[in-house]
Design a protein around this motif. Structure first.
Motif, PDB file in Angstrom:
ATOM      1  N   HIS A 245       0.873  -1.161  -0.037  1.00  0.00           N
ATOM      2  CA  HIS A 245       0.004   0.116   0.055  1.00  0.00           C
ATOM      3  C   HIS A 245       0.817   1.180   0.026  1.00  0.00           C
ATOM      4  CE1 HIS A 245       1.002  -0.556   4.344  1.00  0.00           C
ATOM      5  NE2 HIS A 245       0.663   0.755   4.505  1.00  0.00           N
ATOM      6  N   HIS A 246       2.158   1.253   0.166  1.00  0.00           N
ATOM      7  CA  HIS A 246       2.864   2.552   0.159  1.00  0.00           C
ATOM      8  C   HIS A 246       3.368   2.681  -1.152  1.00  0.00           C
ATOM      9  CE1 HIS A 246       3.698   2.254   4.284  1.00  0.00           C
ATOM     10  NE2 HIS A 246       4.016   1.082   4.625  1.00  0.00           N
ATOM     11  N   LYS A 247       3.057   1.645  -2.200  1.00  0.00           N
ATOM     12  CA  LYS A 247       3.558   2.305  -3.490  1.00  0.00           C
ATOM     13  C   LYS A 247       3.093   3.314  -4.095  1.00  0.00           C
ATOM     14  CE  LYS A 247       3.774   0.188  -8.155  1.00  0.00           C
ATOM     15  NZ  LYS A 247       3.718  -1.161  -8.858  1.00  0.00           N
ATOM     16  N   GLY A 248       3.911   4.180  -4.684  1.00  0.00           N
ATOM     17  CA  GLY A 248       3.358   5.250  -5.592  1.00  0.00           C
ATOM     18  C   GLY A 248       3.370   6.786  -4.537  1.00  0.00           C
ATOM     19  N   ARG A 249       3.662   6.596  -3.266  1.00  0.00           N
ATOM     20  CA  ARG A 249       3.615   7.754  -2.419  1.00  0.00           C
ATOM     21  C   ARG A 249       4.551   8.461  -2.541  1.00  0.00           C
ATOM     22  NH1 ARG A 249       2.554   6.451   3.847  1.00  0.00           N
ATOM     23  NH2 ARG A 249       2.885   8.513   3.792  1.00  0.00           N
ATOM     24  N   SER A 250       4.349   9.808  -2.530  1.00  0.00           N
ATOM     25  CA  SER A 250       5.375  10.729  -2.918  1.00  0.00           C
ATOM     26  C   SER A 250       5.705  11.431  -1.329  1.00  0.00           C
ATOM     27  CB  SER A 250       5.021  11.991  -4.022  1.00  0.00           C
ATOM     28  OG  SER A 250       6.134  12.943  -3.790  1.00  0.00           O
ATOM     29  N   SER A 251       6.415  10.681  -0.531  1.00  0.00           N
ATOM     30  CA  SER A 251       6.585  11.145   1.024  1.00  0.00           C
ATOM     31  C   SER A 251       7.668   9.987   1.191  1.00  0.00           C
ATOM     32  CB  SER A 251       5.413  11.369   1.598  1.00  0.00           C
ATOM     33  OG  SER A 251       4.823  10.072   1.996  1.00  0.00           O
ATOM     34  N   THR A 263      10.309   7.708  -3.018  1.00  0.00           N
ATOM     35  CA  THR A 263      10.307   7.674  -4.477  1.00  0.00           C
ATOM     36  C   THR A 263       9.330   8.843  -4.946  1.00  0.00           C
ATOM     37  OG1 THR A 263       8.095   6.428  -4.294  1.00  0.00           O
ATOM     38  CG2 THR A 263      10.305   4.965  -4.442  1.00  0.00           C
ATOM     39  N   TYR A 264       9.792   9.071  -6.346  1.00  0.00           N
ATOM     40  CA  TYR A 264       9.023  10.344  -6.918  1.00  0.00           C
ATOM     41  C   TYR A 264       7.954   9.501  -7.885  1.00  0.00           C
ATOM     42  CZ  TYR A 264      12.323  13.580  -5.225  1.00  0.00           C
ATOM     43  OH  TYR A 264      13.024  14.107  -4.648  1.00  0.00           O
ATOM     44  N   ASP A 265       8.405   8.217  -8.300  1.00  0.00           N
ATOM     45  CA  ASP A 265       7.401   7.566  -9.321  1.00  0.00           C
ATOM     46  C   ASP A 265       6.651   5.977  -8.955  1.00  0.00           C
ATOM     47  OD1 ASP A 265       9.679   6.097  -9.279  1.00  0.00           O
ATOM     48  OD2 ASP A 265      10.507   6.527 -11.297  1.00  0.00           O
ATOM     49  N   GLY A 266       6.921   5.851  -7.748  1.00  0.00           N
ATOM     50  CA  GLY A 266       6.402   4.352  -7.169  1.00  0.00           C
ATOM     51  C   GLY A 266       7.182   3.504  -7.493  1.00  0.00           C
ATOM     52  N   LYS A 267       8.245   3.673  -8.427  1.00  0.00           N
ATOM     53  CA  LYS A 267       9.111   2.558  -8.909  1.00  0.00           C
ATOM     54  C   LYS A 267       9.997   1.892  -7.797  1.00  0.00           C
ATOM     55  CE  LYS A 267      12.547   1.497 -12.372  1.00  0.00           C
ATOM     56  NZ  LYS A 267      13.422   2.159 -13.509  1.00  0.00           N
ATOM     57  N   PRO A 354       6.473  19.414   4.297  1.00  0.00           N
ATOM     58  CA  PRO A 354       5.924  18.801   3.124  1.00  0.00           C
ATOM     59  C   PRO A 354       6.809  17.485   2.441  1.00  0.00           C
ATOM     60  CG  PRO A 354       7.056  20.694   2.372  1.00  0.00           C
ATOM     61  CD  PRO A 354       6.946  20.650   4.071  1.00  0.00           C
ATOM     62  N   GLY A 355       6.281  16.820   1.641  1.00  0.00           N
ATOM     63  CA  GLY A 355       7.089  15.809   1.032  1.00  0.00           C
ATOM     64  C   GLY A 355       8.184  16.231  -0.075  1.00  0.00           C
ATOM     65  N   PRO A 356       9.091  15.376  -0.595  1.00  0.00           N
ATOM     66  CA  PRO A 356      10.191  15.714  -1.479  1.00  0.00           C
ATOM     67  C   PRO A 356       9.557  16.711  -2.723  1.00  0.00           C
ATOM     68  CG  PRO A 356       9.767  13.474  -1.518  1.00  0.00           C
ATOM     69  CD  PRO A 356       8.869  13.976  -0.467  1.00  0.00           C
ATOM     70  N   LYS A 357       8.590  16.520  -3.179  1.00  0.00           N
ATOM     71  CA  LYS A 357       7.946  17.037  -4.431  1.00  0.00           C
ATOM     72  C   LYS A 357       7.663  18.558  -4.120  1.00  0.00           C
ATOM     73  CE  LYS A 357       5.931  13.375  -7.224  1.00  0.00           C
ATOM     74  NZ  LYS A 357       5.023  12.830  -8.187  1.00  0.00           N
TER      75      LYS A 357
END
Length: 458
Positions: A245-251, A263-267, A354-357
């Motif tokens: 469930h963590h996949k794709g989170r930008s934090s 991750t920035y791209d969920g990869k 905030p997150g990295p983005k």
């Protein structure tokens, strides 16, 4: 299916947070030389370089002492950090490098104390350049020290990277407090300097002794040795967490087991090994592609902070007389900046927003602190022509608190995110790029501060 509980129980623990505390102490030691030198501004400017009938060049040394000190400190520091990043960063014995650099710094501080004990009134020019050379040698060693320290911390969970950052700001707080104590108990600038710089030697010795302890600590050995923690079973933990469930989170994802991942791209990070295993060049390209946004954040944060502190903020005078002039700058410039930067670091330990983005929005917004402080009661020496808008002491103090707290908070976030944006095998390299960017930001900020006197007096 991976048995998380069994794997987690096999991981050594940091009993009583000893390793966390040692990283904190080394973080203090990593910026202590710089903080000791800039906090001794009055000793250098008002005692050693304050001579009768100075030449124009000697007057220039006094007026721009902090700027000269910054250039001679951060230039060599950055040079050695660049070399340290590209000289076998992942496989080198970073602890051994740290111990060697600590010995060098201790020796040079002994030389600085010897110069404090000698009457140099007959040769102020020579004293100035010996001081600059001492600062350069200290920071040559300190550049390697800082780079290696963040390189090691980057292999640990995120809070250990932040403990170094907290320690760096605690270093300034400690230096400011020691300076206030030295002012209060010392009968002269000379004794004040000897007592003050002796504290630096004592703490660097503590850092050196701590290095011998960690060499036998199982928790430290486990994380600092990348070959021990990159086993297939550990990789499977990362893969499950990435695919869950963590996949794709930008934090920042704070794993309870081993590695915190951003991750920035969920990869999944573990699927990107091939991106940097082909060559050394590919490794550096891979690392920079994943962390360049955070490096910009780091650069902006430290550029703004160090363009203001201390060269600008130390020359802001009290208008309301709320504190004796001998204590106004030591308290509201040096102590407040470092104290509230540490507060910001501590908040980031518990709140990652905030997150990295989106962090860059806030780092760009901090540029507004520069005009704010220029419009405070800033007097660099010559008569200013720029009007003073924020003339009350409380306005300046509130500005210092806001600037320092945001500096500590946002720098902690960006420095915690960076090692976790990359595959664990190159986290040390990413962390070294991070601290190199810190020093670049400081150097750019110091050079920017040189233009502030012209802005307010032209």
């Amino acid at each position: 299916m991976v048995n998380f509980s069994n794997l987690k129980s096999a991981i050594p623990t940091d009993r009583w947070n000893f390793i966390y505390i040692i990283f904190l102490i080394n973080g203090i030691g990593s910026l202590l030389p710089w903080n000791m030198l800039i906090n001794a501004d009055n000793y250098f400017v008002n005692y050693k370089l304050n001579i009768t009938n100075p030449t124009s060049m000697q007057d220039n040394y006094r007026q721009h002492f902090l700027s000269y000190l910054g250039l001679f400190s951060k230039g060599p520091n950055i040079l050695l950090q660049i070399l340290n990043v590209f000289i076998n960063a992942e496989n080198a014995n970073l602890t051994r490098r740290i111990n060697i650099t600590l010995v060098i710094q201790i020796v040079v501080f002994l030389i600085i104390i010897a110069m404090a004990a000698i009457d140099s009134s007959g040769w102020p020019d020579l004293f100035f350049w010996l001081t600059m050379m001492s600062a350069a040698f200290i920071n040559l060693a300190n550049g390697v020290f800082q780079s290696c320290l963040y390189g090691i911390a980057g292999r640990f969970p995120m809070k250990y990277t932040n403990s170094v950052t907290i320690g760096m700001n605690l270093s300034g707080t400690l230096a400011s407090l020691l300076m206030l104590i030295s002012i209060a108990v010392s009968p002269s600038y000379q004794v004040e300097a000897i007592v003050f710089f002796s504290f630096a030697i004592a703490l660097l010795i503590v850092c050196l002794l701590a290095g011998f302890y960690v060499s036998t600590n199982k928790f430290h050995q486990y994380y600092s040795n990348k070959n021990l923690i990159r086993t297939p079973s550990i990789s499977s933990i990362n893969m499950e967490l990435s695919n869950g469930h963590h996949k794709g989170r930008s934090s920042s994802l704070l794993h309870n087991a081993i590695i915190s991942t951003v991750t920035y791209d969920g990869k999944p990070l573990n699927s990107t090994c091939k991106d940097f295993q082909s060559s050394a060049k590919a490794k550096y390209v891979y690392v920079l592609k994943r962390i360049w946004v955070q490096l910009i954040n780091v650069m902006l944060i430290y550029m703004v902070s160090l363009s203001i502190f201390p060269a600008l903020s130390a020359r802001i005078l009290s208008e309301d007389g709320i504190l004796d002039e001998n204590y106004f700058a030591p308290v509201f410039c040096f102590l407040f900046f470092n104290l509230f930067a540490t507060v910001g670091n501590t908040i980031a330990q518990h709140v990652q927003w905030p997150g990295p983005k989106y962090l860059i929005i806030f780092t760009i917004g901090r540029l507004m602190f520069i005009p704010f402080f220029l419009y405070c009661n800033y007097h660099p020496g010559d008569a200013r022509t720029l009007p003073i808008i924020f003339h009350r002491d409380w306005m300046y103090i509130c500005g210092m608190i806001a600037m320092a707290t945001s500096s500590g908070y946002l720098s902690s976030l960006s420095l915690m995110y960076i090692p976790k944006c990359v595959h664990p095998d190159v986290s040390a390299t990413a962390a070294m790029f991070a601290v190199l960017t810190v020093m670049l930001g400081i150097l750019v900020g110091i050079n920017l501060s040189i233009f502030y006197p012209t802005i307010v007096t032209s």
